[in-house]
Design a protein around this motif. Structure first.
Motif, PDB file in Angstrom:
ATOM      1  N   MET A  42       0.866  -1.254  -0.030  1.00  0.00           N
ATOM      2  CA  MET A  42      -0.005  -0.091  -0.097  1.00  0.00           C
ATOM      3  C   MET A  42       0.942   1.312  -0.081  1.00  0.00           C
ATOM      4  O   MET A  42       1.631   1.537   1.058  1.00  0.00           O
ATOM      5  N   ASP A  43       0.751   1.914  -1.177  1.00  0.00           N
ATOM      6  CA  ASP A  43       2.002   3.000  -1.206  1.00  0.00           C
ATOM      7  C   ASP A  43       1.264   4.269  -0.726  1.00  0.00           C
ATOM      8  O   ASP A  43       0.028   4.608  -1.008  1.00  0.00           O
ATOM      9  N   PRO A  44       1.890   4.908   0.216  1.00  0.00           N
ATOM     10  CA  PRO A  44       1.260   5.976   0.996  1.00  0.00           C
ATOM     11  C   PRO A  44       0.924   7.213   0.273  1.00  0.00           C
ATOM     12  O   PRO A  44       0.635   8.310   0.580  1.00  0.00           O
ATOM     13  N   GLN A  45       1.633   7.395  -0.980  1.00  0.00           N
ATOM     14  CA  GLN A  45       1.537   8.221  -1.986  1.00  0.00           C
ATOM     15  C   GLN A  45       0.311   8.153  -3.016  1.00  0.00           C
ATOM     16  O   GLN A  45      -0.092   8.930  -3.816  1.00  0.00           O
ATOM     17  N   LYS A  46      -0.493   6.999  -2.759  1.00  0.00           N
ATOM     18  CA  LYS A  46      -1.523   6.708  -3.651  1.00  0.00           C
ATOM     19  C   LYS A  46      -2.761   7.070  -2.785  1.00  0.00           C
ATOM     20  O   LYS A  46      -2.738   6.959  -1.743  1.00  0.00           O
ATOM     21  N   THR A  47      -3.826   7.213  -3.462  1.00  0.00           N
ATOM     22  CA  THR A  47      -5.273   7.616  -2.920  1.00  0.00           C
ATOM     23  C   THR A  47      -5.774   6.009  -2.478  1.00  0.00           C
ATOM     24  O   THR A  47      -5.473   4.948  -2.804  1.00  0.00           O
ATOM     25  N   ILE A  48      -6.693   6.499  -1.565  1.00  0.00           N
ATOM     26  CA  ILE A  48      -7.587   5.226  -1.039  1.00  0.00           C
ATOM     27  C   ILE A  48      -7.983   4.219  -2.017  1.00  0.00           C
ATOM     28  O   ILE A  48      -7.502   2.912  -2.156  1.00  0.00           O
ATOM     29  N   PRO A  49      -8.683   4.816  -3.163  1.00  0.00           N
ATOM     30  CA  PRO A  49      -9.123   3.697  -4.185  1.00  0.00           C
ATOM     31  C   PRO A  49      -8.198   3.019  -4.979  1.00  0.00           C
ATOM     32  O   PRO A  49      -7.971   1.948  -5.311  1.00  0.00           O
ATOM     33  N   GLU A  50      -6.805   3.800  -5.307  1.00  0.00           N
ATOM     34  CA  GLU A  50      -5.694   3.349  -5.901  1.00  0.00           C
ATOM     35  C   GLU A  50      -5.172   2.096  -5.311  1.00  0.00           C
ATOM     36  O   GLU A  50      -4.860   1.113  -5.877  1.00  0.00           O
ATOM     37  N   ASN A  51      -5.162   2.408  -3.964  1.00  0.00           N
ATOM     38  CA  ASN A  51      -4.476   1.327  -3.146  1.00  0.00           C
ATOM     39  C   ASN A  51      -5.316   0.044  -2.927  1.00  0.00           C
ATOM     40  O   ASN A  51      -4.920  -1.125  -3.305  1.00  0.00           O
ATOM     41  N   ALA A  52      -6.507   0.319  -2.595  1.00  0.00           N
ATOM     42  CA  ALA A  52      -7.547  -0.634  -2.407  1.00  0.00           C
ATOM     43  C   ALA A  52      -7.896  -1.561  -3.602  1.00  0.00           C
ATOM     44  O   ALA A  52      -7.968  -2.782  -3.529  1.00  0.00           O
ATOM     45  N   SER A  53      -7.585  -1.148  -4.861  1.00  0.00           N
ATOM     46  CA  SER A  53      -7.918  -1.816  -5.995  1.00  0.00           C
ATOM     47  C   SER A  53      -6.828  -2.766  -6.005  1.00  0.00           C
ATOM     48  O   SER A  53      -6.894  -3.671  -7.203  1.00  0.00           O
ATOM     49  N   ALA A 173      -4.386  -1.860  11.168  1.00  0.00           N
ATOM     50  CA  ALA A 173      -4.659  -0.620  11.375  1.00  0.00           C
ATOM     51  C   ALA A 173      -3.692   0.368  10.773  1.00  0.00           C
ATOM     52  O   ALA A 173      -2.500  -0.100  10.391  1.00  0.00           O
ATOM     53  N   ASP A 174      -3.653   1.427  10.505  1.00  0.00           N
ATOM     54  CA  ASP A 174      -3.064   2.608  10.043  1.00  0.00           C
ATOM     55  C   ASP A 174      -2.274   2.325   8.787  1.00  0.00           C
ATOM     56  O   ASP A 174      -1.110   2.303   8.662  1.00  0.00           O
ATOM     57  N   VAL A 175      -3.002   2.121   7.618  1.00  0.00           N
ATOM     58  CA  VAL A 175      -2.408   1.840   6.449  1.00  0.00           C
ATOM     59  C   VAL A 175      -2.776   3.189   5.772  1.00  0.00           C
ATOM     60  O   VAL A 175      -3.600   3.496   5.222  1.00  0.00           O
ATOM     61  N   MET A 176      -1.659   3.960   5.653  1.00  0.00           N
ATOM     62  CA  MET A 176      -1.469   5.524   5.308  1.00  0.00           C
ATOM     63  C   MET A 176      -1.613   5.404   3.748  1.00  0.00           C
ATOM     64  O   MET A 176      -1.169   4.804   2.933  1.00  0.00           O
ATOM     65  N   GLN A 177      -2.627   6.426   3.398  1.00  0.00           N
ATOM     66  CA  GLN A 177      -2.815   6.707   2.002  1.00  0.00           C
ATOM     67  C   GLN A 177      -2.245   8.314   1.780  1.00  0.00           C
ATOM     68  O   GLN A 177      -2.283   9.112   2.951  1.00  0.00           O
ATOM     69  N   SER A 178      -2.464   8.708   0.680  1.00  0.00           N
ATOM     70  CA  SER A 178      -2.040  10.042   0.183  1.00  0.00           C
ATOM     71  C   SER A 178      -3.304  11.073   0.827  1.00  0.00           C
ATOM     72  O   SER A 178      -3.057  12.262   1.081  1.00  0.00           O
ATOM     73  N   ASN A 179      -4.507  10.451   0.944  1.00  0.00           N
ATOM     74  CA  ASN A 179      -5.552  11.194   1.248  1.00  0.00           C
ATOM     75  C   ASN A 179      -6.364  10.705   2.550  1.00  0.00           C
ATOM     76  O   ASN A 179      -7.617  11.150   2.869  1.00  0.00           O
ATOM     77  N   GLY A 180      -5.539  10.143   3.541  1.00  0.00           N
ATOM     78  CA  GLY A 180      -6.195   9.742   4.595  1.00  0.00           C
ATOM     79  C   GLY A 180      -5.614   8.441   5.079  1.00  0.00           C
ATOM     80  O   GLY A 180      -4.347   7.957   4.838  1.00  0.00           O
ATOM     81  N   VAL A 181      -6.201   7.620   5.876  1.00  0.00           N
ATOM     82  CA  VAL A 181      -6.025   6.397   6.529  1.00  0.00           C
ATOM     83  C   VAL A 181      -6.956   5.400   6.253  1.00  0.00           C
ATOM     84  O   VAL A 181      -8.138   5.438   6.543  1.00  0.00           O
ATOM     85  N   VAL A 182      -6.559   3.949   6.142  1.00  0.00           N
ATOM     86  CA  VAL A 182      -7.339   2.959   6.035  1.00  0.00           C
ATOM     87  C   VAL A 182      -7.192   2.032   7.260  1.00  0.00           C
ATOM     88  O   VAL A 182      -5.984   1.792   7.684  1.00  0.00           O
ATOM     89  N   HIS A 183      -8.394   1.430   7.808  1.00  0.00           N
ATOM     90  CA  HIS A 183      -8.186   0.395   8.862  1.00  0.00           C
ATOM     91  C   HIS A 183      -8.862  -0.563   8.540  1.00  0.00           C
ATOM     92  O   HIS A 183     -10.195  -0.357   7.941  1.00  0.00           O
ATOM     93  N   VAL A 184      -8.337  -1.787   8.138  1.00  0.00           N
ATOM     94  CA  VAL A 184      -8.961  -2.773   7.782  1.00  0.00           C
ATOM     95  C   VAL A 184      -9.984  -3.771   8.652  1.00  0.00           C
ATOM     96  O   VAL A 184      -9.413  -4.096  10.046  1.00  0.00           O
ATOM     97  N   ILE A 185     -11.106  -3.856   8.233  1.00  0.00           N
ATOM     98  CA  ILE A 185     -12.119  -4.461   9.672  1.00  0.00           C
ATOM     99  C   ILE A 185     -12.613  -5.923   9.042  1.00  0.00           C
ATOM    100  O   ILE A 185     -12.792  -6.028   8.023  1.00  0.00           O
ATOM    101  N   ASP A 186     -13.149  -6.479   9.910  1.00  0.00           N
ATOM    102  CA  ASP A 186     -13.515  -7.905   9.710  1.00  0.00           C
ATOM    103  C   ASP A 186     -15.187  -8.164   9.582  1.00  0.00           C
ATOM    104  O   ASP A 186     -15.707  -9.362   9.302  1.00  0.00           O
TER     105      ASP A 186
END
Length: 192
Positions: A42-53, A173-186
């Motif tokens: 997960m590249d912290p320079q990419k956006t949430i959708p770019e990384n999630a995809s 937790a704390d998957v940093m993105q260029s426009n925020g942070v993602v926390h993966v949940i179950d």
């Protein structure tokens, strides 16, 4: 003259080779620093959708975000905190739920559920845990959808309680993105 040209060519080749080696080393170092989600860095320079995809365990979420027309929104400046349900979280829903939500006629309901997983601020797990502590054990947060989720601790795990009384645990937790942070949940969170 030919010898000089060959020496210059050989020196250039060494520089290019050294440069390529340095670039590969930098790329390897960067991938080691990037958190992995679903087998992908997960590249912290990419956006949430770019990384999630790129994450194999978030394909259902990505399909839902596309169906709801939220890719552009989540690619925006933010900052956003996204509680990202895994494919396994979506599989916990009653049979046929995901398929039904992905139908064009259910776009409003899908959008409501997805935006319930987004907070219009950047909150790392440390910040969330501090807010929970400051508020005596739980902290309410308003989502983009307009509903409330409650952050709590279960031992050393961060949990989110939805308005329906269901709960999700942060598994990464704390998957940093260029426009925020993602926390993966179950578990998928459900608004009222």
């Amino acid at each position: 003259m030919i010898k000089t040209f060959l020496r210059t060519l050989a020196a250039s080749a060494l520089i290019v080779t050294a440069s390529a080696g340095a670039t590969m080393a930098q790329d390897a170092a960067m991938s080691n620093e990037m958190p992995m989600v679903g087998g992908a860095p997960m590249d912290p320079q990419k956006t949430i959708p770019e990384n999630a995809s790129q994450a194999d365990n978030l394909t259902t979420l990505v399909a839902a975000v596309k169906a709801a027309g939220l890719v552009e929104t989540l690619s925006g400046e933010g900052p956003f905190t996204v509680f990202a349900p895994t494919n396994a979280a979506f599989e916990k829903l009653p049979a046929g739920t995901v398929e039904t939500l992905l139908k064009p006629e259910n776009k409003d309901q899908l959008t409501k559920i997805l935006t319930y997983h987004v907070v219009p601020a950047e909150a790392t797990s440390a910040a969330a845990m501090q807010m929970i502590s400051d508020d005596g054990g739980e902290h309410n947060v308003t989502t983009v959808e307009g509903g409330t989720i409650t952050l709590k601790m279960d031992g050393d795990k961060l949990v989110i309680i939805d308005e329906s009384g269901g709960g999700a645990t942060v598994t990464q937790a704390d998957v940093m993105q260029s426009n925020g942070v993602v926390h993966v949940i179950d578990t998928v969170l459900m608004p009222k």
